[in-house]
Design an enzyme around this catalytic site. Structure first.
Site, PDB file in Angstrom:
ATOM      1  N   GLY A 186       0.824  -1.220   0.000  1.00  0.00           N
ATOM      2  CA  GLY A 186       0.000   0.000   0.000  1.00  0.00           C
ATOM      3  C   GLY A 186       0.848   1.255   0.000  1.00  0.00           C
ATOM      4  N   GLY A 188      -0.786   4.594  -0.934  1.00  0.00           N
ATOM      5  CA  GLY A 188      -1.850   5.129  -0.074  1.00  0.00           C
ATOM      6  C   GLY A 188      -1.317   6.231   0.830  1.00  0.00           C
ATOM      7  CE1 TYR A 230     -10.778  -0.280   6.341  1.00  0.00           C
ATOM      8  CE2 TYR A 230     -11.255   0.540   8.542  1.00  0.00           C
ATOM      9  CZ  TYR A 230     -10.372   0.366   7.493  1.00  0.00           C
ATOM     10  OH  TYR A 230      -9.083   0.828   7.601  1.00  0.00           O
ATOM     11  CE  LYS A 286      -7.475  -1.911   8.697  1.00  0.00           C
ATOM     12  NZ  LYS A 286      -6.072  -2.096   8.294  1.00  0.00           N
ATOM     13  CB  THR A 309      -6.675   8.249  16.398  1.00  0.00           C
ATOM     14  OG1 THR A 309      -7.954   8.788  16.647  1.00  0.00           O
ATOM     15  CG2 THR A 309      -5.718   9.355  15.977  1.00  0.00           C
ATOM     16  CG  ASN A 310     -10.777   9.203  12.547  1.00  0.00           C
ATOM     17  OD1 ASN A 310     -10.784   7.989  12.742  1.00  0.00           O
ATOM     18  ND2 ASN A 310     -11.879   9.925  12.526  1.00  0.00           N
ATOM     19  NE  ARG A 348     -19.520  19.886   2.097  1.00  0.00           N
ATOM     20  CZ  ARG A 348     -19.338  18.747   2.748  1.00  0.00           C
ATOM     21  NH1 ARG A 348     -18.724  17.731   2.154  1.00  0.00           N
ATOM     22  NH2 ARG A 348     -19.758  18.608   3.982  1.00  0.00           N
ATOM     23  CD1 TRP A 359     -22.303  15.953   4.725  1.00  0.00           C
ATOM     24  CD2 TRP A 359     -21.298  13.969   4.930  1.00  0.00           C
ATOM     25  NE1 TRP A 359     -21.850  15.576   3.488  1.00  0.00           N
ATOM     26  CE2 TRP A 359     -21.234  14.368   3.592  1.00  0.00           C
ATOM     27  CE3 TRP A 359     -20.726  12.747   5.302  1.00  0.00           C
ATOM     28  CZ2 TRP A 359     -20.615  13.590   2.612  1.00  0.00           C
ATOM     29  CZ3 TRP A 359     -20.110  11.969   4.337  1.00  0.00           C
ATOM     30  CH2 TRP A 359     -20.061  12.387   2.997  1.00  0.00           C
TER      31      TRP A 359
HETATM   32  P1  GDP Z   1     -15.718   8.311  11.075  1.00  0.00           P
HETATM   33  O1  GDP Z   1     -14.763   8.829  12.110  1.00  0.00           O
HETATM   34  O2  GDP Z   1     -15.520   6.861  10.782  1.00  0.00           O
HETATM   35  O3  GDP Z   1     -17.135   8.634  11.442  1.00  0.00           O
HETATM   36  O4  GDP Z   1     -15.346   8.993   9.695  1.00  0.00           O
HETATM   37  P2  GDP Z   1     -15.616  10.344   8.899  1.00  0.00           P
HETATM   38  O5  GDP Z   1     -14.344  11.113   8.829  1.00  0.00           O
HETATM   39  O6  GDP Z   1     -16.226   9.971   7.593  1.00  0.00           O
HETATM   40  O7  GDP Z   1     -16.714  11.187   9.703  1.00  0.00           O
HETATM   41  C1  GDP Z   1     -16.439  11.826  10.919  1.00  0.00           C
HETATM   42  C2  GDP Z   1     -17.614  12.693  11.330  1.00  0.00           C
HETATM   43  O8  GDP Z   1     -17.655  13.873  10.513  1.00  0.00           O
HETATM   44  C3  GDP Z   1     -18.995  12.043  11.217  1.00  0.00           C
HETATM   45  O9  GDP Z   1     -19.769  12.462  12.332  1.00  0.00           O
HETATM   46  C4  GDP Z   1     -19.559  12.682   9.928  1.00  0.00           C
HETATM   47  O10 GDP Z   1     -20.968  12.716   9.916  1.00  0.00           O
HETATM   48  C5  GDP Z   1     -18.978  14.088  10.044  1.00  0.00           C
HETATM   49  N1  GDP Z   1     -18.908  14.837   8.791  1.00  0.00           N
HETATM   50  C6  GDP Z   1     -19.338  16.113   8.619  1.00  0.00           C
HETATM   51  N2  GDP Z   1     -19.161  16.522   7.357  1.00  0.00           N
HETATM   52  C7  GDP Z   1     -18.567  15.490   6.701  1.00  0.00           C
HETATM   53  C8  GDP Z   1     -18.101  15.328   5.380  1.00  0.00           C
HETATM   54  O11 GDP Z   1     -18.195  16.189   4.519  1.00  0.00           O
HETATM   55  N3  GDP Z   1     -17.535  14.124   5.066  1.00  0.00           N
HETATM   56  C9  GDP Z   1     -17.406  13.122   6.004  1.00  0.00           C
HETATM   57  N4  GDP Z   1     -16.825  11.960   5.659  1.00  0.00           N
HETATM   58  N5  GDP Z   1     -17.845  13.262   7.274  1.00  0.00           N
HETATM   59  C10 GDP Z   1     -18.411  14.420   7.622  1.00  0.00           C
END
Ligand code: GDP
Length: 308
Positions: free
Chosen positions: A11, A14, A137, A141, A165-166, A188, A203
Site C-alpha cells: 500500500g 496510499g 470494514y 480489521k 486514530t483518524n 467544500r 454532515w
Molecule cells: P468516522 O470517524 O468513521 O465517522 O469517519 P468520517 O471522517 O467519515 O466522519 C467523521 C464525522 O464527521 C462524522 O460524524 C460525519 O458525519 C462528520 N462529517 C461532517 N461533514 C462530513 C463530510 O463532509 N464528510 C465526512 N466523511 N464526514 C463528515
C-alpha cells in the site's frame, strides 16, 4: 531495523504507506520493497506467496487496504470486507511461511465498540457492539488483528498491531462522498470561498467528537513501533486531543478564510458519538506526536490548494 534488511511496504501509494516510505527513505540506505498493484496483486494468494519467496522481506508494514469515510463504508460494505480480508490473510500467511522478522498490521479505531468507555483503552477491543456504518470494514480489521495474535501464539510470528486514530494529511482522498471529514470539508470550504458561496453544509449534527493525527506523525509512530515494540498486544496511536466536528469545521473555515455560514445536515449519519484513543501505552515508550491539528491542517491546505 538494520540498514541492510529488506522492508516491504504494502500500500505504498496510499496515504499512510506513502508517508512511511517517505520517512524510511529519509533514513538512508535501506532496501525498500514497494511493489505496484500490477507487480503484486495482494488479493491473489499464489502471487503473494511467490513474491515473499522471491524477495524474502525481513520487515513488513502491511498498509494496503481499501478505505473510505462514513458514506463509502456504508455503500460498499462487501468490497471493504472481501478485499481487506483477502489481502491480510495472504500477507500474514506468507509472512509466516517465509519467516520474516516482524510484521506490522494496522487496526483501526473503528474496531472498538461504538459505546466504548472514553478515551478508548486497548482492553476495550471486542468489548461491545461496533458502529453499524462501518461494521464490514471493522470486521475485516478485527479478523486481521485476531489473526496476528493467533499467529503470534501458535507460530511465534512477531506480529505487532498498531491501532491508529483518524489520520489526515498529504495523500488523503478528496472524493466528495468517499472521503473522510477533513479532506471532504477542506475541499467544500475552499470551493465555497472560490465561488463566493454563503454557506457550507456539514454532515450530521456537528457534535461527534473525534481525534485526528497528521499522517507524518502516524508514519513516525509506526516506524517507532517496528523498531521498539515486540508484542501482539494492541497498541493505540493517537494524540489524546479531541475536537467536535463543528469546532473542526470552524477551525478549517478560519484557516481557509471562508467567512460564510456553516449549516448542518442532520439527515446524514453522525457515526460514533465519540472516538478518542487512550494512547498512554505508546506515550510511556517515549513517543509523542509533533504536529498539532492546526499545523497539520495548514500544511495540508497549503499542499493541495495554495500551490499556484
Ligand atoms: P468516522 O470517524 O468513521 O465517522 O469517519 P468520517 O471522517 O467519515 O466522519 C467523521 C464525522 O464527521 C462524522 O460524524 C460525519 O458525519 C462528520 N462529517 C461532517 N461533514 C462530513 C463530510 O463532509 N464528510 C465526512 N466523511 N464526514 C463528515
Amino acid at each position: 531495523m538494520d540498514q541492510n534488511k529488506k522492508i516491504l511496504v504494502t500500500g505504498h501509494t496510499g496515504m499512510i504507506g506513502s508517508a512511511v516510505v517517505r520517512l524510511l527513505k529519509q533514513r538512508g540506505s535501506i532496501q525498500l520493497l514497494t511493489p505496484s498493484h500490477i507487480e503484486l496483486d495482494l488479493c491473489n494468494q499464489a502471487k503473494v506467496m511467490s513474491y515473499f519467496k522471491q524477495h524474502s522481506p525481513d520487515y513488513v508494514f502491511h498498509l494496503a487496504a481499501i478505505v473510505g469515510g462514513i458514506h463509502a463504508n456504508n455503500t460498499y460494505p462487501a468490497k471493504f470486507i472481501y478485499d481487506n480480508t483477502q489481502m491480510h490473510c495472504n500477507v500474514i500467511e506468507a509472512a509466516r511461511q517465509s519467516h520474516i522478522k516482524k510484521i506490522l498490521f494496522p487496526g483501526s479505531a473503528c474496531t472498538y465498540p461504538k459505546l466504548a468507555s472514553q478515551p478508548i483503552k486497548e482492553s476495550e477491543f471486542l468489548n461491545g457492539l461496533i458502529e453499524p456504518t462501518n461494521i464490514a470494514y471493522a470486521a475485516a480489521k478485527i479478523n486481521g488483528i485476531v489473526m496476528c495474535q493467533a499467529y503470534a501464539r501458535q507460530h511465534q510470528l512477531n506480529a505487532i498491531i498498531a491501532m491508529p486514530t483518524n489520520a489526515y494529511g498529504i495523500g488523503d482522498n478528496f472524493h466528495p462522498e468517499a472521503s473522510h471529514v477533513i479532506p471532504g470539508l477542506m475541499k467544500r470550504f475552499h470551493e465555497a470561498k472560490k465561488q463566493g458561496l454563503s454557506e457550507v453544509v456539514l454532515w450530521g449534527t456537528g457534535t461527534p467528537l473525534r481525534e485526528f493525527i497528521y499522517v507524518d506523525d502516524l508514519a513516525d509512530a509506526l516506524i517507532f513501533l517496528m523498531e521498539n515494540y515486540n508484542s501482539s498486544e494492541i497498541i493505540n496511536i493517537g494524540t489524546m486531543q479531541e475536537i467536535s466536528i463543528l469546532n473542526l469545521a470552524q477551525e478549517l473555515a478560519e484557516i481557509i478564510e471562508f467567512k460564510g455560514k456553516i449549516a448542518l445536515d442532520a439527515t446524514k449519519p453522525d457515526g460514533a458519538p465519540r472516538k478518542c484513543l487512550e494512547s498512554s501505552r505508546l506515550f510511556s515508550l517515549n513517543w509523542k506526536p509533533k504536529i498539532s491539528l492546526r499545523m497539520g491542517l495548514k500544511k495540508m491546505y497549503a499542499h493541495y490548494f495554495l500551490k499556484s
